[in-house]
Design a protein around this motif. Sequence first.
Motif, PDB file in Angstrom:
ATOM      1  N   TYR A  24       7.763  11.383   9.740  1.00 58.05           N
ATOM      2  CA  TYR A  24       7.257  12.171   8.615  1.00 58.05           C
ATOM      3  C   TYR A  24       7.977  13.525   8.550  1.00 58.05           C
ATOM      4  O   TYR A  24       8.410  13.954   7.480  1.00 58.05           O
ATOM      5  CB  TYR A  24       5.741  12.388   8.755  1.00 58.05           C
ATOM      6  N   GLU A  75      -7.637  13.733   5.758  1.00 56.07           N
ATOM      7  CA  GLU A  75      -7.663  12.268   5.781  1.00 56.07           C
ATOM      8  C   GLU A  75      -7.049  11.695   4.499  1.00 56.07           C
ATOM      9  O   GLU A  75      -6.356  10.687   4.545  1.00 56.07           O
ATOM     10  CB  GLU A  75      -9.093  11.758   5.961  1.00 56.07           C
ATOM     11  N   GLU A  76      -7.266  12.348   3.385  1.00 54.98           N
ATOM     12  CA  GLU A  76      -6.709  11.884   2.110  1.00 54.98           C
ATOM     13  C   GLU A  76      -5.183  11.943   2.132  1.00 54.98           C
ATOM     14  O   GLU A  76      -4.511  11.031   1.659  1.00 54.98           O
ATOM     15  CB  GLU A  76      -7.254  12.718   0.940  1.00 54.98           C
ATOM     16  N   ASP A  77      -4.632  13.043   2.666  1.00 54.50           N
ATOM     17  CA  ASP A  77      -3.171  13.154   2.754  1.00 54.50           C
ATOM     18  C   ASP A  77      -2.601  12.141   3.743  1.00 54.50           C
ATOM     19  O   ASP A  77      -1.526  11.583   3.518  1.00 54.50           O
ATOM     20  CB  ASP A  77      -2.762  14.573   3.151  1.00 54.50           C
ATOM     21  N   LYS A  92      -4.014   6.453  12.937  1.00 53.65           N
ATOM     22  CA  LYS A  92      -4.181   7.434  11.860  1.00 53.65           C
ATOM     23  C   LYS A  92      -4.954   8.658  12.356  1.00 53.65           C
ATOM     24  O   LYS A  92      -4.604   9.797  12.002  1.00 53.65           O
ATOM     25  CB  LYS A  92      -4.890   6.802  10.669  1.00 53.65           C
ATOM     26  N   ASN A 108      10.352  14.831   5.455  1.00 58.47           N
ATOM     27  CA  ASN A 108       9.683  15.813   4.611  1.00 58.47           C
ATOM     28  C   ASN A 108      10.048  17.244   4.964  1.00 58.47           C
ATOM     29  O   ASN A 108       9.224  18.141   4.849  1.00 58.47           O
ATOM     30  CB  ASN A 108       8.161  15.627   4.687  1.00 58.47           C
ATOM     31  N   ASP A 111      -3.835   9.250   4.327  1.00 58.74           N
ATOM     32  CA  ASP A 111      -3.888   7.941   3.664  1.00 58.74           C
ATOM     33  C   ASP A 111      -2.612   7.687   2.863  1.00 58.74           C
ATOM     34  O   ASP A 111      -2.168   6.547   2.744  1.00 58.74           O
ATOM     35  CB  ASP A 111      -5.099   7.848   2.732  1.00 58.74           C
ATOM     36  N   LYS A 112      -2.015   8.733   2.334  1.00 59.79           N
ATOM     37  CA  LYS A 112      -0.762   8.601   1.580  1.00 59.79           C
ATOM     38  C   LYS A 112       0.403   8.217   2.491  1.00 59.79           C
ATOM     39  O   LYS A 112       1.427   7.744   2.022  1.00 59.79           O
ATOM     40  CB  LYS A 112      -0.446   9.902   0.843  1.00 59.79           C
ATOM     41  N   GLN A 113       0.238   8.423   3.789  1.00 58.22           N
ATOM     42  CA  GLN A 113       1.285   8.093   4.770  1.00 58.22           C
ATOM     43  C   GLN A 113       1.004   6.765   5.477  1.00 58.22           C
ATOM     44  O   GLN A 113       1.631   6.447   6.479  1.00 58.22           O
ATOM     45  CB  GLN A 113       1.396   9.220   5.805  1.00 58.22           C
ATOM     46  N   GLN A 114       0.065   5.988   4.946  1.00 59.99           N
ATOM     47  CA  GLN A 114      -0.358   4.749   5.593  1.00 59.99           C
ATOM     48  C   GLN A 114       0.805   3.782   5.824  1.00 59.99           C
ATOM     49  O   GLN A 114       0.893   3.159   6.874  1.00 59.99           O
ATOM     50  CB  GLN A 114      -1.459   4.072   4.766  1.00 59.99           C
ATOM     51  N   SER A 115       1.710   3.651   4.860  1.00 57.20           N
ATOM     52  CA  SER A 115       2.836   2.720   5.042  1.00 57.20           C
ATOM     53  C   SER A 115       3.773   3.203   6.147  1.00 57.20           C
ATOM     54  O   SER A 115       4.297   2.394   6.918  1.00 57.20           O
ATOM     55  CB  SER A 115       3.599   2.524   3.734  1.00 57.20           C
TER      56      SER A 115
END
Length: 118
Positions: A63, A19-21, A8, A67, A23-27
């Motif tokens: 990604y 870092e928050e964005d 990550k 996207n 986290d949304k891509q963790q999977s």
Amino acid sequence: MTDLSKVKEEFITLSLMSEEDADKQQSLIYMETEYVNSLLKSGDDENNSCVVFLCAAKAFYRYMLTNQSDGITSFKAGDVSYSIDTSSALENARAIYNFALEQCTSLIKNNSFAFEAV
């Protein structure tokens, strides 16, 4: 399995996300890390720095593939204009992934098949 927190961190560096964005891509990060780990010759190499970077580069490329912006790609306000070239961003992500894959060739199983004469 490769340390997902390290992957990550590299993903954040490549994508310039917060870092928050990220986290949304963790999977996505998990899925691509799992795939790269399945290619390794030895589980001992799973936290090798080039493997960590390969996992992040693969996740970043995926990604970028999923996207791509079909929306606003340019903006102009008075004399200031800004535009995004999504095709070059995707090409750059692919180049980063290819570079990372090349760096790990000695750690990856050779699953190629060659048909030769009998």
